[in-house]
Design a protein around this motif. Structure first.
Motif, PDB file in Angstrom:
ATOM      1  N   GLY A   7      46.868  58.804  50.111  1.00 20.82           N
ATOM      2  CA  GLY A   7      48.004  58.752  49.210  1.00 20.82           C
ATOM      3  C   GLY A   7      47.714  59.096  47.768  1.00 20.82           C
ATOM      4  O   GLY A   7      46.680  59.654  47.428  1.00 20.82           O
ATOM      5  N   THR A   8      48.664  58.706  46.943  1.00 16.12           N
ATOM      6  CA  THR A   8      48.680  59.072  45.532  1.00 16.12           C
ATOM      7  C   THR A   8      48.414  57.847  44.670  1.00 16.12           C
ATOM      8  O   THR A   8      49.012  56.796  44.897  1.00 16.12           O
ATOM      9  N   SER A  23      39.713  59.381  37.343  1.00 10.59           N
ATOM     10  CA  SER A  23      40.367  60.470  38.074  1.00 10.59           C
ATOM     11  C   SER A  23      39.350  61.248  38.896  1.00 10.59           C
ATOM     12  O   SER A  23      39.608  61.603  40.045  1.00 10.59           O
ATOM     13  N   GLN A  27      39.641  61.633  42.862  1.00 10.10           N
ATOM     14  CA  GLN A  27      39.846  62.969  43.439  1.00 10.10           C
ATOM     15  C   GLN A  27      38.705  63.325  44.378  1.00 10.10           C
ATOM     16  O   GLN A  27      38.923  63.894  45.433  1.00 10.10           O
ATOM     17  N   TYR A  31      41.855  61.345  46.972  1.00 15.29           N
ATOM     18  CA  TYR A  31      43.155  60.864  46.497  1.00 15.29           C
ATOM     19  C   TYR A  31      43.840  61.918  45.628  1.00 15.29           C
ATOM     20  O   TYR A  31      43.176  62.682  44.932  1.00 15.29           O
ATOM     21  N   LYS A  32      45.161  61.924  45.652  1.00 18.98           N
ATOM     22  CA  LYS A  32      45.930  62.704  44.682  1.00 18.98           C
ATOM     23  C   LYS A  32      46.077  61.776  43.479  1.00 18.98           C
ATOM     24  O   LYS A  32      46.455  60.618  43.635  1.00 18.98           O
ATOM     25  N   VAL A  33      45.785  62.279  42.280  1.00 17.58           N
ATOM     26  CA  VAL A  33      45.779  61.431  41.085  1.00 17.58           C
ATOM     27  C   VAL A  33      46.864  61.863  40.100  1.00 17.58           C
ATOM     28  O   VAL A  33      46.980  63.039  39.774  1.00 17.58           O
ATOM     29  N   LEU A  34      47.657  60.895  39.668  1.00 17.02           N
ATOM     30  CA  LEU A  34      48.610  61.092  38.579  1.00 17.02           C
ATOM     31  C   LEU A  34      48.026  60.362  37.384  1.00 17.02           C
ATOM     32  O   LEU A  34      47.472  59.272  37.540  1.00 17.02           O
ATOM     33  N   GLU A  49      57.505  60.463  40.881  1.00 17.89           N
ATOM     34  CA  GLU A  49      56.543  60.415  41.983  1.00 17.89           C
ATOM     35  C   GLU A  49      56.539  59.001  42.536  1.00 17.89           C
ATOM     36  O   GLU A  49      56.927  58.076  41.851  1.00 17.89           O
ATOM     37  N   PRO A  51      53.801  56.655  43.683  1.00 17.17           N
ATOM     38  CA  PRO A  51      52.383  56.392  43.949  1.00 17.17           C
ATOM     39  C   PRO A  51      52.199  55.317  45.013  1.00 17.17           C
ATOM     40  O   PRO A  51      53.010  54.411  45.156  1.00 17.17           O
ATOM     41  N   THR A  52      51.096  55.446  45.764  1.00 18.46           N
ATOM     42  CA  THR A  52      50.730  54.471  46.782  1.00 18.46           C
ATOM     43  C   THR A  52      50.119  53.239  46.121  1.00 18.46           C
ATOM     44  O   THR A  52      50.292  52.122  46.580  1.00 18.46           O
TER      45      THR A  52
END
Length: 125
Positions: A7-8, A23, A27, A31-34, A49, A51-52
């Motif tokens: 997840g994010t 980050s 990454q 993981y997708k990172v915001l 978005e 996020p998880t």
């Protein structure tokens, strides 16, 4: 574990070097990172978005990590999103207070990549 099951993660951190380090670790682990440099920016990103997991610092300008936790836990759209606090505040009272505000895990700086990943896994299982 692949990125789709992972997840994010939204990282809320006002220190550019900490934000980049965290980050990078995330990454690297798929993981997708915001990224958000403060709580207000984080709130805007959360609206767009989903996020998880949210990782937040405590000491930030404008709105503290404690206030962000309270805001997220009061909001029906975000109250189920697990929050991991990552802070240089290493006193037990800070950890307990963060948990009272809705955090599910607490990591103190400096941390290792493994400590960070373990905290995330502990809130997503």
């Amino acid at each position: 574990m692949n990125a789709t099951s992972v997840g994010t993660i939204l990282v809320v951190e006002d220190s550019p070097s900490e934000l980049e380090l965290m980050s990078h670790y995330l990454q690297e682990s798929g993981y997708k990172v915001l990224k958000a440099t403060g709580a207000k920016e984080a709130i805007e990103k959360i609206k767009v978005e989903e996020p998880t997991v949210i990782i937040t610092d405590l000491v930030m300008p404008d709105m503290s990590g404690f206030e962000l936790c309270r805001y997220l836990k009061k909001n029906p759209d975000t109250q189920e999103v697990p929050i991991v606090v990552c802070s240089s505040k290493n006193k037990e009272i800070d950890r307990l207070w963060a948990m009272r505000q809705g955090a599910k895990a607490y990591v103190t700086k400096p941390y290792t990549r493994d400590q960070l990943l373990r905290a995330i896994k502990s809130v997503t299982n």
